[in-house]
Design a protein around this motif. Structure first.
Motif, PDB file in Angstrom:
ATOM      1  N   PRO A  46       8.544   6.127   5.190  1.00 31.86           N
ATOM      2  CA  PRO A  46       8.356   6.940   3.980  1.00 31.86           C
ATOM      3  C   PRO A  46       8.913   6.275   2.737  1.00 31.86           C
ATOM      4  O   PRO A  46      10.002   5.708   2.736  1.00 31.86           O
ATOM      5  N   GLN A  47       8.127   6.356   1.652  1.00 32.38           N
ATOM      6  CA  GLN A  47       8.496   5.735   0.389  1.00 32.38           C
ATOM      7  C   GLN A  47       8.697   6.784  -0.702  1.00 32.38           C
ATOM      8  O   GLN A  47       8.190   7.902  -0.606  1.00 32.38           O
ATOM      9  N   GLN A  48       9.426   6.386  -1.718  1.00 29.43           N
ATOM     10  CA  GLN A  48       9.654   7.227  -2.895  1.00 29.43           C
ATOM     11  C   GLN A  48       9.273   6.386  -4.110  1.00 29.43           C
ATOM     12  O   GLN A  48       9.919   5.384  -4.425  1.00 29.43           O
ATOM     13  N   TYR A  49       8.200   6.780  -4.775  1.00 28.57           N
ATOM     14  CA  TYR A  49       7.683   5.999  -5.895  1.00 28.57           C
ATOM     15  C   TYR A  49       8.130   6.601  -7.216  1.00 28.57           C
ATOM     16  O   TYR A  49       7.961   7.807  -7.443  1.00 28.57           O
ATOM     17  N   PRO A  50       8.697   5.788  -8.110  1.00 24.36           N
ATOM     18  CA  PRO A  50       9.152   6.318  -9.402  1.00 24.36           C
ATOM     19  C   PRO A  50       7.978   6.707 -10.282  1.00 24.36           C
ATOM     20  O   PRO A  50       6.963   6.004 -10.329  1.00 24.36           O
ATOM     21  N   PRO A  51       8.077   7.832 -11.004  1.00 24.30           N
ATOM     22  CA  PRO A  51       6.974   8.275 -11.858  1.00 24.30           C
ATOM     23  C   PRO A  51       6.578   7.252 -12.920  1.00 24.30           C
ATOM     24  O   PRO A  51       5.411   7.193 -13.316  1.00 24.30           O
ATOM     25  N   ALA A  52       7.533   6.449 -13.381  1.00 26.36           N
ATOM     26  CA  ALA A  52       7.241   5.492 -14.451  1.00 26.36           C
ATOM     27  C   ALA A  52       6.408   4.313 -13.981  1.00 26.36           C
ATOM     28  O   ALA A  52       5.838   3.589 -14.805  1.00 26.36           O
ATOM     29  N   ALA A  53       6.334   4.095 -12.681  1.00 24.01           N
ATOM     30  CA  ALA A  53       5.627   2.931 -12.160  1.00 24.01           C
ATOM     31  C   ALA A  53       4.135   3.211 -12.030  1.00 24.01           C
ATOM     32  O   ALA A  53       3.720   4.292 -11.611  1.00 24.01           O
ATOM     33  N   ARG A  54       3.328   2.218 -12.382  1.00 31.02           N
ATOM     34  CA  ARG A  54       1.883   2.283 -12.171  1.00 31.02           C
ATOM     35  C   ARG A  54       1.592   1.591 -10.843  1.00 31.02           C
ATOM     36  O   ARG A  54       1.773   0.376 -10.714  1.00 31.02           O
ATOM     37  N   ILE A  55       1.162   2.361  -9.854  1.00 30.97           N
ATOM     38  CA  ILE A  55       0.996   1.839  -8.492  1.00 30.97           C
ATOM     39  C   ILE A  55      -0.390   2.207  -7.976  1.00 30.97           C
ATOM     40  O   ILE A  55      -0.806   3.362  -8.050  1.00 30.97           O
ATOM     41  N   GLU A  56      -1.101   1.221  -7.459  1.00 26.71           N
ATOM     42  CA  GLU A  56      -2.389   1.430  -6.817  1.00 26.71           C
ATOM     43  C   GLU A  56      -2.232   1.145  -5.325  1.00 26.71           C
ATOM     44  O   GLU A  56      -1.558   0.184  -4.943  1.00 26.71           O
ATOM     45  N   HIS A  57      -2.854   1.964  -4.493  1.00 20.27           N
ATOM     46  CA  HIS A  57      -2.785   1.786  -3.051  1.00 20.27           C
ATOM     47  C   HIS A  57      -4.150   1.313  -2.542  1.00 20.27           C
ATOM     48  O   HIS A  57      -5.167   1.967  -2.775  1.00 20.27           O
ATOM     49  N   VAL A  58      -4.149   0.194  -1.870  1.00 26.00           N
ATOM     50  CA  VAL A  58      -5.380  -0.395  -1.353  1.00 26.00           C
ATOM     51  C   VAL A  58      -5.294  -0.435   0.168  1.00 26.00           C
ATOM     52  O   VAL A  58      -4.321  -0.962   0.725  1.00 26.00           O
ATOM     53  N   THR A  59      -6.278   0.106   0.837  1.00 25.97           N
ATOM     54  CA  THR A  59      -6.237   0.191   2.301  1.00 25.97           C
ATOM     55  C   THR A  59      -7.302  -0.654   2.995  1.00 25.97           C
ATOM     56  O   THR A  59      -7.312  -0.726   4.226  1.00 25.97           O
ATOM     57  N   ASP A  60      -8.188  -1.288   2.235  1.00 21.50           N
ATOM     58  CA  ASP A  60      -9.276  -2.041   2.864  1.00 21.50           C
ATOM     59  C   ASP A  60      -9.205  -3.542   2.616  1.00 21.50           C
ATOM     60  O   ASP A  60     -10.121  -4.282   2.996  1.00 21.50           O
ATOM     61  N   ARG A  61      -8.131  -4.005   1.981  1.00 20.61           N
ATOM     62  CA  ARG A  61      -7.980  -5.417   1.672  1.00 20.61           C
ATOM     63  C   ARG A  61      -6.527  -5.818   1.839  1.00 20.61           C
ATOM     64  O   ARG A  61      -5.624  -5.000   1.693  1.00 20.61           O
ATOM     65  N   SER A  62      -6.297  -7.088   2.127  1.00 18.61           N
ATOM     66  CA  SER A  62      -4.927  -7.586   2.199  1.00 18.61           C
ATOM     67  C   SER A  62      -4.522  -8.172   0.857  1.00 18.61           C
ATOM     68  O   SER A  62      -5.368  -8.612   0.062  1.00 18.61           O
TER      69      SER A  62
END
Length: 327
Positions: free
Chosen positions: A153-169
């Protein structure tokens, strides 16, 4: 005669813990059952199932426990893994990136947000290299293979711009230019298979790392040892015993590296390189105990609080039992 306390211990395959794993170093008052595992399976097992009574732990993940009402693990200030990680920032060569500040607004891959390598790099680049930690766009994915979800489990800070990619390395995306850079603990496959496209951000990472050490005195730990609190409550002397045993195992590993009769690893200039390392960083560069690492912990706490990975306002002295504060 008091019966020894039974303790299962999980560690990665590193020379610093090898003498303990092989039974050449004993833990006072403990009957230890040591399991050696590859690093990522070890962490995934411990983070999800808490299999071992005492285990090598990712240091930033351990610090996150202090935001919980009860901390189930007691840390031991010995560090099976340390790494400067400047050599672990990779870039797509076509993007013209040569320094950390160039990564502002760029897409930067990272496998696990609270991975110590990434936490240290974000903090160091913010403090010393004019790259605010929240300036890049972060892309979360598996390193060399696509990954459907988080390892733990992760905790992502609201200020960070994060994209999650599940089909590519991340490796493939770095080679193709879909991401501009990568913070990692190990080199992506594309660094070896496509050297014309993927390289390191720092032209001379060792020089940058030595400069950082000269300015801060910090050789960043990636992992520490942690033991379940209930065992410490049953045996208050256990933290000191674990510290002594892991420190002795590390001392024996250093002696083995200095033994040129048969080289400990397949590096032809191993003894000379170790001597040069100790000349540049000092003979105690892989320090154990609290006192030598207090400033390091203060720095890591500051980095984690700045990005919201740690909410509690902790002093380094809050991290360990009183019995370890004079170590």
């Amino acid at each position: 005669m008091t019966e020894a306390q039974r303790l299962t211990i999980g560690v990665s395959d590193c020379d610093r813990a090898r003498a303990l794993a092989e039974g050449r170093v004993a833990i006072d008052g403990v009957a230890a059952e040591v399991t050696v595992m590859p690093l990522q399976p070890l962490f995934n097992l411990q983070m999800t199932h808490h299999t071992f009574d005492c285990c090598e732990f990712p240091i930033a993940t351990w610090l996150r426990h202090f935001d919980r009402p009860q901390q189930e693990y007691v840390g031991i200030p010995v560090f099976p893994s340390r790494h400067f990680r400047f050599s672990c920032v990779f870039v797509n060569k076509a993007k013209g990136l040569t320094k950390p500040a160039d990564l502002a607004g760029r897409r930067v891959g990272t496998m696990v947000w609270d991975m110590a390598a990434a936490v240290w790099l974000r903090g160091i680049f913010d403090e010393h290299y004019a790259l605010p930690w929240d300036a890049p766009i972060y892309v979360n994915a598996g390193l060399n293979e696509a990954r459907a979800g988080e390892d733990h489990p992760q905790q992502y800070p609201p200020a960070a711009r994060i994209e999650h990619v599940t089909d590519r390395s991340l490796s493939a995306m770095l080679e193709s230019g879909e991401i501009d850079a990568l913070y990692t603990a190990r080199a992506p496959d594309s660094f070896f298979s496509a050297p014309d496209k993927v390289g390191r951000l720092f032209a001379d990472p060792m020089a940058a790392e030595l400069d950082y050490f000269a300015r801060t005195g910090i050789f960043p730990p990636m992992h520490l040892i942690a033991v379940k609190r209930r065992f410490v409550e049953a045996n208050p002397g256990l933290p000191r015993a674990l510290l002594a045993a892991f420190a002795e195992s590390q001392r024996l590993a250093r002696l083995r590296l200095h033994d040129s009769a048969t080289l400990a690893v397949g590096l032809p200039f191993l003894a000379q390189q170790l001597e040069e390392t100790e000349r540049l960083l000092g003979p105690a560069f892989w320090s154990t105990g609290f006192a030598a690492n207090r400033d390091m912990f203060a720095t890591l706490i500051r980095y984690m609080r700045a990005e919201g990975l740690l909410r509690r306002d902790l002093a380094p002295e809050d991290l360990f039992p009183a019995s370890l504060l004079e170590s």
